[in-house]
Design a protein around this motif. Structure first.
Motif, PDB file in Angstrom:
ATOM      1  N   TYR A  49      40.579  74.050 -12.546  1.00 34.64           N
ATOM      2  CA  TYR A  49      39.889  73.641 -11.319  1.00 34.64           C
ATOM      3  C   TYR A  49      38.465  74.185 -11.276  1.00 34.64           C
ATOM      4  N   ALA A  61      39.952  67.903  -8.373  1.00 35.57           N
ATOM      5  CA  ALA A  61      40.852  67.370  -7.349  1.00 35.57           C
ATOM      6  C   ALA A  61      42.287  67.292  -7.857  1.00 35.57           C
ATOM      7  N   ARG A  62      42.456  66.842  -9.111  1.00 34.13           N
ATOM      8  CA  ARG A  62      43.794  66.732  -9.678  1.00 34.13           C
ATOM      9  C   ARG A  62      44.413  68.111  -9.873  1.00 34.13           C
ATOM     10  N   TRP A  92      43.728  70.818  -8.269  1.00 38.97           N
ATOM     11  CA  TRP A  92      44.029  71.368  -6.942  1.00 38.97           C
ATOM     12  C   TRP A  92      45.422  70.934  -6.484  1.00 38.97           C
ATOM     13  N   LYS A  93      45.742  69.656  -6.657  1.00 36.91           N
ATOM     14  CA  LYS A  93      47.054  69.152  -6.266  1.00 36.91           C
ATOM     15  C   LYS A  93      48.153  69.775  -7.110  1.00 36.91           C
ATOM     16  N   TYR A  94      47.897  69.950  -8.412  1.00 36.73           N
ATOM     17  CA  TYR A  94      48.906  70.547  -9.285  1.00 36.73           C
ATOM     18  C   TYR A  94      49.168  72.002  -8.905  1.00 36.73           C
ATOM     19  N   LEU A 142      48.919  73.307  -5.925  1.00 36.93           N
ATOM     20  CA  LEU A 142      49.689  73.345  -4.685  1.00 36.93           C
ATOM     21  C   LEU A 142      51.121  72.851  -4.892  1.00 36.93           C
ATOM     22  N   MET A 143      51.318  71.883  -5.775  1.00 33.55           N
ATOM     23  CA  MET A 143      52.685  71.455  -6.077  1.00 33.55           C
ATOM     24  C   MET A 143      53.463  72.592  -6.732  1.00 33.55           C
ATOM     25  N   SER A 159      50.941  76.040   1.987  1.00 31.18           N
ATOM     26  CA  SER A 159      50.757  75.165   0.822  1.00 31.18           C
ATOM     27  C   SER A 159      50.809  73.697   1.227  1.00 31.18           C
ATOM     28  N   PHE A 164      47.763  71.104   0.851  1.00 38.51           N
ATOM     29  CA  PHE A 164      47.997  69.924   0.008  1.00 38.51           C
ATOM     30  C   PHE A 164      47.422  68.672   0.662  1.00 38.51           C
ATOM     31  N   ARG A 200      41.247  69.013   1.845  1.00 36.58           N
ATOM     32  CA  ARG A 200      40.355  68.990   0.690  1.00 36.58           C
ATOM     33  C   ARG A 200      40.418  70.340  -0.022  1.00 36.58           C
ATOM     34  N   PRO A 201      40.054  70.411  -1.311  1.00 32.88           N
ATOM     35  CA  PRO A 201      40.127  71.674  -2.058  1.00 32.88           C
ATOM     36  C   PRO A 201      39.285  72.775  -1.423  1.00 32.88           C
TER      37      PRO A 201
END
Length: 281
Positions: free
Chosen positions: A66, A74-75, A77-79, A81-82, A120, A124, A127-128
């Motif tokens: 990140y 952005a991708r 960031w989602k990973y 949080l997942m 989390s 999610f 925004r980051p």
């Protein structure tokens, strides 16, 4: 380190124990800690140990990606949080099968993993925000360092050369045994910073009204249940009052905010009758 921080109800005891003892001792030490998620998967041993390790590595790796200018922020960031959602769900599984009993509810609400799971989910859908990496990712780095120090001392020493200067700069110490309380307290300030950032963004195009409300509710709950958050707010108020307390209007407003905050975070006393009010929530 675990013993030193267990009194606050929140620590990274499972990971700090790993640097000096076998992994079998971690679950018992982390029953009521913020990093119970790290010990919970280890309670079953075998495959859960591997799952916990790979989730931790995935979170750290995506946090690093990140920060790199690769167009993947952005991708990643989602990973991140997942991965955080998964690790906190694993943590809550340590308390057994979900049920509607008061005993289970008390255990879950006092486990800080449930609150970080809530945070989390909020992030999610937002925004980051780099500031979120402190409470969500830094504990994983700390835990991983403790695990590597026992299983791969050479690799741990290599990473230590890169991480110790950063730890010294941010937390004031690079001694592993002293980092747990320092990380814990710094993360409380980071969570407060997140709340103020969401409030500030209300006046910008990045506004997220629902996210702002939920983050402040999260901070309110953390204050009610966590001594580290109480200390962070006390230090923040003390610093602001020192410089602004003597200013007529600003000082009065600051003290008014403090009184309102104390009222909103007051825990009910046993036997206290509930006052009539809004029943929507």
């Amino acid at each position: 380190v675990a013993a030193a921080n267990a009194a606050s109800g929140q620590s990274f005891s499972s990971s700090s124990s790993s640097s000096s003892s076998s992994s079998a001792s971690r679950p018992a030490a982390a029953t009521n800690t913020a990093s119970a998620y790290a010990a919970a998967p280890l309670a079953g041993g075998g495959v859960w140990t591997q799952v916990a390790f790979f989730v931790r590595v995935m979170i750290i790796a995506n946090a690093v990606l990140y920060m790199l200018p690769l167009g993947m922020s952005a991708r990643c960031w989602k990973y991140v949080l997942m991965g955080c959602i998964l690790k906190y769900v694993l943590a809550l599984s340590y308390h057994g099968r979900p049920s509607m009993t008061p005993e289970y509810g008390v255990k879950v609400i006092r486990d800080m993993s449930s609150h970080y799971l809530f945070l989390s989910f909020i992030l999610f859908l937002s925004r980051p925000v780099f500031l979120a990496f402190f409470p969500l990712v830094v504990p994983d780095i700390y835990i991983l360092a403790g695990e590597l120090s026992g299983s791969s001392p050479g690799l741990a020493a290599t990473f230590g050369k890169a991480l110790k200067p950063a730890a010294k700069l941010v937390y004031g110490t690079d001694v592993y045994a002293e980092l747990a309380p320092a990380i814990l307290q710094f993360n409380a300030f980071a969570e407060i910073g997140l709340a103020f950032l969401f409030a500030f963004e209300i006046f910008t195009p990045f506004r997220n009204v629902m996210g702002c409300v939920m983050v402040w509710q999260y901070v309110r709950t953390r204050y009610m249940l966590g001594d580290d958050m109480k200390r962070a707010w006390a230090r923040l108020y003390g610093a602001l009052h020192q410089y602004l307390g003597g200013v007529p209007v600003v000082g009065a407003g600051l003290r008014g905010c403090a009184r309102m905050g104390a009222w909103m975070t007051k825990l009910p006393t046993p036997g206290e009758a509930k006052k009539p009010g809004c029943t929507i929530m």
